[in-house]
Design a protein around this motif. Structure first.
Motif, mmCIF file in Angstrom:
data_model
loop_
_atom_site.group_PDB
_atom_site.id
_atom_site.type_symbol
_atom_site.label_atom_id
_atom_site.label_comp_id
_atom_site.label_asym_id
_atom_site.label_seq_id
_atom_site.Cartn_x
_atom_site.Cartn_y
_atom_site.Cartn_z
ATOM 1 N N ALA A 100 0.828 -1.207 0.000
ATOM 2 C CA ALA A 100 0.000 0.000 0.000
ATOM 3 C C ALA A 100 0.864 1.259 0.000
ATOM 4 N N ALA A 101 1.906 1.262 0.841
ATOM 5 C CA ALA A 101 2.787 2.431 0.896
ATOM 6 C C ALA A 101 3.508 2.641 -0.428
ATOM 7 N N LYS A 102 3.920 1.548 -1.054
ATOM 8 C CA LYS A 102 4.604 1.649 -2.346
ATOM 9 C C LYS A 102 3.631 2.120 -3.426
ATOM 10 N N ALA A 103 2.407 1.588 -3.421
ATOM 11 C CA ALA A 103 1.401 1.992 -4.410
ATOM 12 C C ALA A 103 1.044 3.463 -4.266
ATOM 13 N N ALA A 104 1.073 3.979 -3.035
ATOM 14 C CA ALA A 104 0.713 5.382 -2.803
ATOM 15 C C ALA A 104 1.688 6.336 -3.472
ATOM 16 N N GLU A 105 2.892 5.890 -3.768
ATOM 17 C CA GLU A 105 3.885 6.765 -4.390
ATOM 18 C C GLU A 105 3.431 7.251 -5.762
ATOM 19 N N ALA A 106 2.548 6.493 -6.412
ATOM 20 C CA ALA A 106 2.036 6.908 -7.719
ATOM 21 C C ALA A 106 1.145 8.142 -7.617
ATOM 22 N N GLN A 107 0.704 8.483 -6.397
ATOM 23 C CA GLN A 107 -0.157 9.647 -6.201
ATOM 24 C C GLN A 107 0.618 10.847 -5.645
ATOM 25 N N GLY A 108 1.930 10.774 -5.699
ATOM 26 C CA GLY A 108 2.751 11.904 -5.273
ATOM 27 C C GLY A 108 3.422 11.661 -3.941
ATOM 28 N N SER A 109 4.554 12.319 -3.750
ATOM 29 C CA SER A 109 5.353 12.088 -2.547
ATOM 30 C C SER A 109 4.636 12.519 -1.274
ATOM 31 N N GLU A 110 3.875 13.615 -1.345
ATOM 32 C CA GLU A 110 3.181 14.100 -0.154
ATOM 33 C C GLU A 110 2.106 13.116 0.278
ATOM 34 N N VAL A 111 1.326 12.618 -0.670
ATOM 35 C CA VAL A 111 0.297 11.626 -0.350
ATOM 36 C C VAL A 111 0.954 10.352 0.169
ATOM 37 N N PRO A 144 -5.676 13.427 3.118
ATOM 38 C CA PRO A 144 -5.862 14.523 2.146
ATOM 39 C C PRO A 144 -5.178 14.235 0.821
ATOM 40 N N GLY A 145 -5.928 14.404 -0.250
ATOM 41 C CA GLY A 145 -5.380 14.233 -1.585
ATOM 42 C C GLY A 145 -5.331 12.805 -2.085
ATOM 43 N N LEU A 146 -5.708 11.837 -1.251
ATOM 44 C CA LEU A 146 -5.615 10.433 -1.635
ATOM 45 C C LEU A 146 -6.873 9.966 -2.347
ATOM 46 N N ASP A 147 -6.687 9.296 -3.479
ATOM 47 C CA ASP A 147 -7.758 8.567 -4.146
ATOM 48 C C ASP A 147 -7.753 7.161 -3.555
ATOM 49 N N ARG A 153 -6.843 -0.475 -5.543
ATOM 50 C CA ARG A 153 -6.621 -1.190 -6.805
ATOM 51 C C ARG A 153 -5.133 -1.370 -7.064
ATOM 52 N N ASP A 154 -4.377 -0.279 -6.877
ATOM 53 C CA ASP A 154 -2.942 -0.350 -7.138
ATOM 54 C C ASP A 154 -2.235 -1.276 -6.158
ATOM 55 N N THR A 155 -2.707 -1.306 -4.915
ATOM 56 C CA THR A 155 -2.110 -2.187 -3.914
ATOM 57 C C THR A 155 -2.294 -3.654 -4.300
ATOM 58 N N ALA A 156 -3.445 -3.975 -4.847
ATOM 59 C CA ALA A 156 -3.742 -5.365 -5.224
ATOM 60 C C ALA A 156 -3.104 -5.759 -6.549
ATOM 61 N N ALA A 157 -2.633 -4.805 -7.333
ATOM 62 C CA ALA A 157 -2.095 -5.090 -8.661
ATOM 63 C C ALA A 157 -0.716 -5.749 -8.567
ATOM 64 N N PRO A 158 -0.361 -6.565 -9.561
ATOM 65 C CA PRO A 158 0.957 -7.222 -9.543
ATOM 66 C C PRO A 158 2.125 -6.250 -9.463
ATOM 67 N N ALA A 159 1.959 -5.036 -9.993
ATOM 68 C CA ALA A 159 3.073 -4.083 -9.981
ATOM 69 C C ALA A 159 3.525 -3.744 -8.575
ATOM 70 N N SER A 160 2.580 -3.679 -7.620
ATOM 71 C CA SER A 160 2.978 -3.354 -6.248
ATOM 72 C C SER A 160 3.766 -4.498 -5.635
#
Length: 296
Positions: A100-111, A144-147, A153-160
């Motif tokens: 989850a933390a790694k997937a969140a990086e796609a939404q910007g460093s602050e998020v 704040p700012g998180l989708d 979805r990104d957390t469950a994806a193989p890329a994460s």
């Protein structure tokens, strides 16, 4: 010396895990270090996976939780960080929160920074580690700012999984100087034996820049990190910590522990409007906007 984007960049690699109490206790220092380096630093987070998914389940989960609860409290003797009144269970695996933390990086460093903070707080403030999709959803709700739906979805994806697997491997290639490290203090940072591998102790920071590479493992004071950053940057002048008023810090970080209030701001009183969250070891202060959305 204060932050200046024209000065050489330093790359900081942080080896960590959302459920590591030493990493949690290092947050005041790391927040101030990041604030001090500012635009001169490029900070990269590597999730070392403290609790792997192929480990055998505990025969007595409650006893294991009580053991880890005791370990957390021993660590806070040195870090003074808050801990949950009760750790309801020991995280079943570091993989879900790390993904989850790694997937969140796609939404910007602050998020991403705020998501990781919430994941840490799930263990050390609420005592309910975010180690399932439902737990992650609850932990990050209202950041704040998180989708949120995208994050899940990104957390469950193989890329994460691939990204955390790459982190897992990187953390298990420690530099020679930490393999047999003997040092003072409660956590000098010697590489750990785990599952037939050696991995960096958590936390460990690697600084790279024009002046070379400097490795700072384990539990260290702020001055050690500032000196490492100065050396890696090839600078002769000392780095002066960049502190800010409590109200500004709370607006920036959204939650502050007592040690963070002291180190980041040089203050002991929270700003007006801060919402107090009591733990088993002192309060955590939340921005009022954060408190209305974060887990109670």
């Amino acid at each position: 010396m204060t932050a200046d984007a024209r000065e050489p960049l330093v790359t900081v690699v942080e080896f960590t895990d959302p459920a590591c109490p030493w990493a949690w206790g290092s947050q005041p220092v790391f927040r101030l270090l990041g604030r001090t380096l500012g635009e001169r630093a490029r900070w990269r987070t590597v999730f070392a996976v403290l609790f792997d998914e192929d480990e055998d389940p505990a025969p007595d989960p409650d006893a294991e939780a009580r053991w880890y609860e005791g370990f957390i409290r021993e660590v806070t003797v040195h870090t003074h960080a808050p801990y949950a009144r009760r750790l309801h269970w020991l995280t079943r695996s570091s993989w879900p929160a790390s993904r989850a933390a790694k997937a969140a990086e796609a939404q910007g460093s602050e998020v991403a920074r705020r998501v990781l903070r919430r994941l840490r707080e799930s263990t050390f403030v609420h005592g309910e580690p975010a180690d399932t999709p439902e737990g992650i959803r609850a932990a990050v709700h209202g950041v704040p700012g998180l989708d949120e739906e995208r994050l899940l979805r990104d957390t469950a994806a193989p890329a994460s999984r691939d990204a955390v697997r790459a982190d897992w491997s990187e953390a298990r290639r420690p530099r020679p100087e930490v393999l047999d490290l003997q040092g003072p203090g409660p956590h000098p940072g010697r590489a750990k034996e785990t599952g037939g591998h050696r991995r960096y102790a958590l936390p460990t920071l690697l600084f790279d820049g024009p002046g070379g590479r400097v490795c700072v493992p384990g539990w260290r004071p702020l001055e050690t990190y500032l000196e490492a950053a100065r050396t890696a940057a090839g600078q002769s002048r000392a780095l002066d910590p960049v502190r800010e008023p409590a109200a500004v810090a709370l607006e920036r970080w959204r939650s502050l522990t007592g040690p963070e209030l002291d180190l980041l701001c040089g203050e002991s009183t929270p700003p007006p409007g801060a919402v107090r969250v009591d733990t088993g070891h002192g309060p955590l202060w939340r921005h009022p906007g954060e408190a209305s959305r974060a887990p109670a």
